[in-house]
Design a protein around this motif. Structure first.
Motif, mmCIF file in Angstrom:
data_model
loop_
_atom_site.group_PDB
_atom_site.id
_atom_site.type_symbol
_atom_site.label_atom_id
_atom_site.label_comp_id
_atom_site.label_asym_id
_atom_site.label_seq_id
_atom_site.Cartn_x
_atom_site.Cartn_y
_atom_site.Cartn_z
ATOM 1 N N UNK A 1 46.269 38.548 54.101
ATOM 2 C CA UNK A 1 44.882 39.133 54.497
ATOM 3 C C UNK A 1 44.016 38.815 52.924
ATOM 4 N N UNK A 2 42.660 39.157 53.471
ATOM 5 C CA UNK A 2 41.784 38.984 51.994
ATOM 6 C C UNK A 2 42.077 39.917 51.201
ATOM 7 N N UNK A 3 42.176 39.992 49.902
ATOM 8 C CA UNK A 3 42.478 41.095 48.887
ATOM 9 C C UNK A 3 41.036 41.234 48.345
ATOM 10 N N UNK A 4 40.658 42.669 47.979
ATOM 11 C CA UNK A 4 39.320 42.614 47.058
ATOM 12 C C UNK A 4 39.662 42.249 45.649
ATOM 13 N N UNK A 5 38.449 42.112 45.139
ATOM 14 C CA UNK A 5 38.852 41.896 43.575
ATOM 15 C C UNK A 5 39.637 42.874 42.878
ATOM 16 N N UNK B 1 53.442 38.861 49.442
ATOM 17 C CA UNK B 1 54.536 37.742 49.435
ATOM 18 C C UNK B 1 54.705 36.790 48.404
ATOM 19 N N UNK B 2 55.340 36.603 47.502
ATOM 20 C CA UNK B 2 55.381 35.582 46.604
ATOM 21 C C UNK B 2 54.088 35.642 45.686
ATOM 22 N N UNK B 3 53.385 36.778 45.332
ATOM 23 C CA UNK B 3 52.373 37.033 44.664
ATOM 24 C C UNK B 3 50.987 36.799 45.178
#
Length: 135
Positions: free
Chosen positions: A117-121, A111-113
């Motif tokens: 949740x935590x995103x992986x690299x 949502x809005x870039x």
């Protein structure tokens, strides 16, 4: 028979002459109804283009794929993260992690870039590459 052929040629030449005169007159004189209809058509086209742009704003038009090795002992870049986003940065990141004995697939809402949740690299990289002007 020769008279019939000559007569047909004369009629054809006269018809061509009238056609040329009519064509020259129509090019030199603008019809008022055509000139008045043009602005309505232009405004209609502008409204149509604006509607298409508004509709395309919600389309998942920005995408990027990042391939990588999820585990050090595996090669071939078989794991991947795919970002599918619209103009506002709303969409999803799909990731498939490939291991020796299994594969797992994950989906995370964007949502809005950004993501709750935590995103992986690799997922962050996919979102960044999908963002317009960041390529």
């Amino acid at each position: 028979m020769l008279a019939l052929v000559v007569c047909s040629l004369v009629v054809a030449l006269v018809a061509v002459g009238f056609s040329v005169v009519a064509l020259r007159r129509s090019q030199g004189v603008r019809r008022p109804e055509a000139a008045e209809a043009l602005p309505e058509d232009v405004h209609g086209l502008r409204r149509e283009v604006a509607a298409l742009r508004a509709e395309a704003k919600d389309a998942l038009r920005h995408l990027a794929v990042v391939r990588y090795d999820a585990f050090g002992d595996m090669g071939g870049h078989l794991s991947w993260s795919l970002a599918l986003l619209d103009d506002s940065g709303h969409g999803v990141v799909l990731s498939s992690i490939h291991g020796r004995s299994e594969s797992r697939t994950y989906a995370k809402n964007i949502t809005a870039w950004s993501c709750d949740q935590q995103l992986s690299p690799e997922e962050l990289e996919a979102v960044d590459h999908a963002r317009p002007g960041k390529r």
